[in-house]
Design an enzyme around this catalytic site. Structure first.
Site, mmCIF file in Angstrom:
data_model
loop_
_atom_site.group_PDB
_atom_site.id
_atom_site.type_symbol
_atom_site.label_atom_id
_atom_site.label_comp_id
_atom_site.label_asym_id
_atom_site.label_seq_id
_atom_site.Cartn_x
_atom_site.Cartn_y
_atom_site.Cartn_z
ATOM 1 N N GLN A 35 1.359 -1.008 -0.192
ATOM 2 C CA GLN A 35 -0.145 0.169 -0.024
ATOM 3 C C GLN A 35 0.822 1.322 -0.112
ATOM 4 O OE1 GLN A 35 -2.914 -0.519 3.751
ATOM 5 N NE2 GLN A 35 -0.148 -1.588 4.565
ATOM 6 N N GLU A 110 0.037 -9.068 11.075
ATOM 7 C CA GLU A 110 -0.062 -7.900 10.128
ATOM 8 C C GLU A 110 1.130 -7.886 9.175
ATOM 9 O OE1 GLU A 110 -0.778 -4.054 10.547
ATOM 10 O OE2 GLU A 110 0.475 -4.715 8.298
ATOM 11 N N GLY A 142 -3.692 -11.612 7.074
ATOM 12 C CA GLY A 142 -4.122 -12.719 7.836
ATOM 13 C C GLY A 142 -5.322 -13.393 8.114
ATOM 14 N N ASP A 159 -8.351 -5.043 13.117
ATOM 15 C CA ASP A 159 -7.913 -4.151 13.421
ATOM 16 C C ASP A 159 -7.616 -3.874 11.357
ATOM 17 O OD1 ASP A 159 -5.882 -2.166 14.767
ATOM 18 O OD2 ASP A 159 -7.853 -1.691 13.037
ATOM 19 N N ASP A 162 -10.028 0.549 5.285
ATOM 20 C CA ASP A 162 -10.735 -0.310 4.143
ATOM 21 C C ASP A 162 -11.082 -0.933 3.718
ATOM 22 O OD1 ASP A 162 -11.042 3.437 4.059
ATOM 23 O OD2 ASP A 162 -12.013 1.975 5.496
ATOM 24 N N PRO A 166 -5.413 -4.585 0.571
ATOM 25 C CA PRO A 166 -5.205 -6.391 1.021
ATOM 26 C C PRO A 166 -6.101 -6.042 2.394
ATOM 27 C CG PRO A 166 -2.722 -4.494 2.157
ATOM 28 C CD PRO A 166 -3.811 -3.746 0.817
#
Ligand code: SAM
Length: 292
Positions: A35, A110, A142, A159, A162, A166
Site C-alpha cells: 500500500q 500484520e 491474516g 483491526d 477499508d 490487502p
C-alpha cells in the site's frame, strides 16, 4: 471540486465531496509492497498515519478507536483472557489496549512490516505495546493465518483498513467462518465495521455476513473526528457471550477493579458500554448515499 473549510485553532478541516483534509506541516511518503504509506505531521492532530489515502490513526484521537475496538468485548468476559489474535493493527494501538486485560499471549498478524516499523519509530505512544514479551508479531496475511485454526483464541480482533487493497479479504463470509472455528467455544470476534453514515452499504454488508455465521451480532458506535463523517462502527460477533447480557452491577465491579490496576480509560466506561449499542433508525432502514 467544491471545498469548504471550517477553521478553528491552528487547524482547518476541509470537507470535500469525497473526504477530509487535515493541514500538515510535513509529510513522508513510502510505497510498500502492499500500500501507499504517508506519515503527516499536523498542527492539531499530532502525527497522522495514512494508508492508500485513508486516515488510519492520529496521535490526538486514536484512543477512541483503540479503546472501543477492545473494551466492550473484553469487559464481556468474566474469566481470565488467555490468547488473543489481532489481525492488522499495524500501528499497535489495539495491542496496547488488549494488554491492559493481562492476556497470556497476543498474536498480531500484520501483512505490512513497514507499517509496524513506521509506528515503532514515529508513533511510540500508540505502538509501545508491541515490545511487550507477551506479544508475538507475525508479518503475513491474516486471511491465510486463520485458515484451519481450531478453538485457539478467546478473542479475534480485525483491526483492518477499508475494504480496498490487502484488507478486502477480511470482509468476507468465508473469512468470518474461519474465525468462528478459530475461536474457543465462548470466544468473541470484533471487527471495525466502517461508517454507518458515510459507508452505509459496506457497514450493512459486514453485519449481514457476520449474521450468517455467528448467533450473536452486535454493531456499536463511537465518535471518531478524523474518520469519514465522524460516525464510526465496530461489530461484535459471538458464539455465546452477549455484551448486552452483562449485568450493570457486574460490569461496574469489573470496571472498578480494572481502573484500580490500569487507571481510567479516556473514552470507554460502563455507561458507554451500553449506550454505544444504541443505533439510529436510519442506519438499517434507509438506503444511504454514502460514498461506498
Ligand atoms: N488501527 C488503525 C486505526 O486506528 O484505525 C487502523 C488500522 S491498521 C493501520 C490497518 C492495518 O491492517 C494496516 O497496517 C494494514 O497493513 C493491515 N492489513 C490489511 N490487510 C491485511 C491482511 N489481509 N492481513 C493482515 N494485515 C492486514
Amino acid at each position: 471540486m467544491l471545498w469548504f473549510t471550517e477553521y478553528y485553532g491552528g487547524e482547518g478541516m476541509e470537507l470535500s465531496a469525497t473526504g477530509l483534509t487535515v493541514k500538515a506541516k510535513s509529510a513522508r511518503y513510502k510505497k510498500t509492497p502492499f500500500q501507499e504509506l504517508l506519515l503527516l505531521e499536523s498542527e492539531d492532530w499530532g502525527k497522522v498515519l495514512v494508508l492508500d489515502g485513508a486516515i488510519q490513526t492520529t496521535e490526538r484521537d486514536e484512543f477512541i478507536y483503540h479503546e472501543m475496538i477492545v473494551h466492550p468485548a473484553f469487559f464481556t468476559f468474566t474469566r481470565p483472557i488467555e490468547r488473543v489474535l489481532v489481525i492488522g493493527g499495524g500501528d499497535g494501538g489495539t495491542v496496547r489496549e488488549v494488554l491492559k486485560h493481562r492476556p497470556e499471549e497476543v498474536v498480531m498478524v500484520e501483512i505490512d512490516r513497514e507499517v509496524v516499523e513506521t509506528a515503532i519509530k514515529e508513533l511510540p505512544s500508540i505502538s509501545k505495546g508491541l515490545k511487550d514479551k507477551r506479544v508475538k508479531l507475525l508479518f503475513e496475511d491474516g486471511r491465510e493465518f486463520v485458515r484451519g485454526k481450531e478453538a485457539e483464541f478467546d478473542a479475534i480482533i480485525v483491526d483492518c483498513s477499508d475494504p480496498i487493497g490487502p484488507s478486502k479479504v477480511l470482509y468476507q463470509e468465508e473469512f468470518y467462518r474461519d474465525c468462528f472455528k478459530a475461536l474457543k467455544e465462548d470466544g468473541i470476534f470484533i471487527t471495525q465495521s466502517e461508517s454507518p453514515f458515510a459507508q452505509n452499504r459496506v457497514h450493512r454488508q459486514v453485519v449481514r455476513e457476520l449474521s450468517k455465521v455467528f448467533p450473536i451480532v452486535r454493531p456499536y458506535l463511537a465518535f471518531i473526528p478524523t474518520y469519514p463523517s465522524g460516525m464510526w462502527s465496530f461489530t461484535i460477533a459471538s458464539k455465546r457471550l452477549d455484551p448486552l447480557g452483562v449485568a450493570p452491577s457486574a460490569l461496574g465491579k469489573l470496571y472498578k477493579e480494572f481502573v484500580e490496576k490500569e487507571g481510567e480509560l479516556r473514552y470507554y466506561n460502563p455507561e458507554i458500554h451500553y449506550g454505544a449499542f444504541a443505533i439510529p433508525n436510519f442506519v438499517y432502514r434507509e438506503e444511504q448515499n454514502g460514498n461506498t
